[in-house]
Design a protein around this motif. Structure first.
Motif, PDB file in Angstrom:
ATOM      1  N   VAL A  26       0.876  -1.176   0.000  1.00 11.71           N
ATOM      2  CA  VAL A  26       0.000   0.000   0.000  1.00 11.71           C
ATOM      3  C   VAL A  26       0.917   1.230   0.000  1.00 11.71           C
ATOM      4  CG1 VAL A  26      -1.842   1.269   1.151  1.00 11.71           C
ATOM      5  CG2 VAL A  26      -1.749  -1.234   1.327  1.00 11.71           C
ATOM      6  N   PHE A  27       0.715   2.112  -0.968  1.00  7.97           N
ATOM      7  CA  PHE A  27       1.560   3.294  -1.071  1.00  7.97           C
ATOM      8  C   PHE A  27       0.725   4.484  -1.529  1.00  7.97           C
ATOM      9  CE2 PHE A  27       1.414   1.691  -5.339  1.00  7.97           C
ATOM     10  CZ  PHE A  27       1.534   2.801  -6.165  1.00  7.97           C
ATOM     11  N   GLY A  28       1.326   5.661  -1.532  1.00 11.09           N
ATOM     12  CA  GLY A  28       0.594   6.839  -1.994  1.00 11.09           C
ATOM     13  C   GLY A  28       1.301   8.121  -1.631  1.00 11.09           C
TER      14      GLY A  28
ATOM     15  N   VAL B 104      -3.117   5.031  -2.719  1.00 10.75           N
ATOM     16  CA  VAL B 104      -4.101   5.942  -2.132  1.00 10.75           C
ATOM     17  C   VAL B 104      -3.455   7.320  -2.064  1.00 10.75           C
ATOM     18  CG1 VAL B 104      -5.665   6.391  -0.212  1.00 10.75           C
ATOM     19  CG2 VAL B 104      -5.001   4.035  -0.746  1.00 10.75           C
ATOM     20  N   CYS B 105      -3.975   8.257  -2.858  1.00  4.81           N
ATOM     21  CA  CYS B 105      -3.347   9.568  -3.006  1.00  4.81           C
ATOM     22  C   CYS B 105      -4.337  10.687  -2.735  1.00  4.81           C
ATOM     23  CB  CYS B 105      -2.782   9.719  -4.417  1.00  4.81           C
ATOM     24  SG  CYS B 105      -1.561   8.462  -4.841  1.00  4.81           S
ATOM     25  N   ALA B 106      -3.801  11.882  -2.523  1.00  7.89           N
ATOM     26  CA  ALA B 106      -4.669  13.042  -2.331  1.00  7.89           C
ATOM     27  C   ALA B 106      -5.265  13.494  -3.654  1.00  7.89           C
ATOM     28  CB  ALA B 106      -3.892  14.178  -1.687  1.00  7.89           C
ATOM     29  N   THR B 107      -4.476  13.398  -4.733  1.00  7.57           N
ATOM     30  CA  THR B 107      -4.946  13.801  -6.061  1.00  7.57           C
ATOM     31  C   THR B 107      -4.748  12.638  -7.021  1.00  7.57           C
ATOM     32  OG1 THR B 107      -2.835  14.595  -6.928  1.00  7.57           O
ATOM     33  CG2 THR B 107      -4.075  16.122  -5.527  1.00  7.57           C
ATOM     34  N   ASP B 108      -5.272  12.792  -8.218  1.00  8.03           N
ATOM     35  CA  ASP B 108      -5.116  11.734  -9.226  1.00  8.03           C
ATOM     36  C   ASP B 108      -4.032  12.071 -10.247  1.00  8.03           C
ATOM     37  OD1 ASP B 108      -6.295  13.744 -10.666  1.00  8.03           O
ATOM     38  OD2 ASP B 108      -8.131  12.650 -11.137  1.00  8.03           O
TER      39      ASP B 108
END
Length: 373
Positions: A287-289, A320-324
């Motif tokens: 799991v990263f981001g 899992v990120c704040a933006t795409d």
């Protein structure tokens, strides 16, 4: 089951360490027997010292110095157990001033910090130059380290007074530069693409973001072009040649040209300290981001490298990120699943709100994947 968690910071709201902890909580809620390994990430802007000390034993030392506006300040550097000095230039020069006045800024305080850190008997020095508040091309820093500048009348020019004094310099004297730096292996962490001067200089690229007028930015940029010409003619030194030399508003170029500082990315240092490739190879899933602002113009965030390594080792992985912003690059690396934390401006969120959103999305992603793991 072994799970690797590697979250970068969520731009000043949630640190890499705390982002990893929220994700860990989500994983434990679905796989309570999981063996979870956390990798703290950084990109040269902040958290460099704390992240490195999570992997290397070491000690912090407090130093009294000055910020970018010559206000008194106290910051720390670290010495790791394997004999490396670590300095965060951004933290050293950060000021409480509400309005950025680039012509009044100086990197002198960073020179003060380096001078104190040189008292340590270490072999290597890592200096991160992201998020630096000064715009003087590193001249204040080298003045604190022994350089002298003279005007047309032969009087000293004091760069601790700010970048606006650059235009008065006619002679650069490097004879008394601190000789101890020559004995150090210096690595400069810079993840940002910018030149020492020109349209791709830091001040020009970040002008609107930092509410700097075009006139102010042009004055600074012209001054750094001028000083680069003086270095070329008087010392046969090309400050403008490095593609990332503008990082830290020229501090990267100065360290590179005067002391052979190697320009590296945060990802390079993470790989060296954590053996990221081997950790991903040994994991069952990853799991990263990240939560970096899209306009920060990073060369390459570590999350992209993680996606590449997951693809290389054929690992199930969740981003899992704040933006795409990075999703297209993740798709190229066949990332298993990608999630954006929210659809509104994440920078209005508190640390707790961001953490809860991160934990919630991770939990939902794991529930979807659970039957196949």
């Amino acid at each position: 089951m072994r799970v690797l968690v590697a979250m970068d910071e969520f731009d000043g709201i949630l640190s890499s360490y705390h982002a990893n902890r929220f994700v860990e909580e989500a994983i434990k809620s679905q796989f309570n027997e999981a063996d979870i390994v956390q990798v703290p990430l950084f990109n040269g802007q902040r958290e460099v010292i704390d992240s490195i000390l999570l992997w290397q034993s070491g000690t912090k030392y407090s130093v009294d110095h000055h910020d970018a506006y010559m206000n008194p300040k106290t910051s720390v550097y670290a010495v790791t157990g394997n004999n490396i000095t670590v300095i965060e230039a951004g933290e050293v020069l950060t000021s409480n001033e509400e309005t950025i006045r680039p012509s009044e800024t100086t990197s002198y305080g960073l020179g003060e910090m380096i001078n104190e850190a040189l008292k340590e008997n270490t072999n290597e020095m890592i200096i991160s130059v992201g998020n630096v508040a000064s715009y003087d091309g590193g001249l204040g820093m080298i003045q604190a380290l022994g350089a002298k500048f003279y005007d047309a009348e032969g009087a000293l020019v004091d760069l601790s007074k700010g970048a606006k004094w650059i235009k008065y310099i006619r002679t650069i004297d490097l004879y008394d530069l601190d000789k101890r730096l020559k004995d150090k292996k210096i690595k400069v962490i810079t993840d940002f693409e910018s030149k020492y001067y020109g349209k791709n200089s830091r001040v020009m690229k970040e002008r609107e973001l930092n509410h700097i007028t075009l006139e102010e930015a042009t004055d600074i940029d012209n001054a750094l072009w001028y000083i680069s010409e003086l270095f070329k003619s008087q010392h046969k030194t090309l400050l403008g040649k490095e593609e990332r030399g503008g990082s830290g508003s020229g501090i990267a170029a100065m360290l590179n040209c005067l002391w052979d500082g190697e320009l590296v990315t945060g990802g390079d240092v993470v790989n060296e300290l954590t053996y990221l490739d081997q950790l991903i190879e040994q994991a069952d899933f990853v799991v990263f981001g990240e939560g970096l602002k899209p306009n920060q113009q990073l060369l390459e965030t570590t999350s992209v490298r993680i996606a590449e390594l997951c693809h290389k080792h054929n690992k199930v992985n969740i981003a899992v990120c704040a933006t795409d912003e990075k999703f297209d690059k993740y798709i190229e690396q066949e990332v298993t699943a990608m999630f954006k934390v929210l659809n509104k401006d994440q920078y209005t969120m508190t640390e707790l709100e961001m953490g809860i959103a991160l934990r919630h999305l991770t939990t939902q992603a794991l529930r979807l994947l659970k039957s196949n793991l």
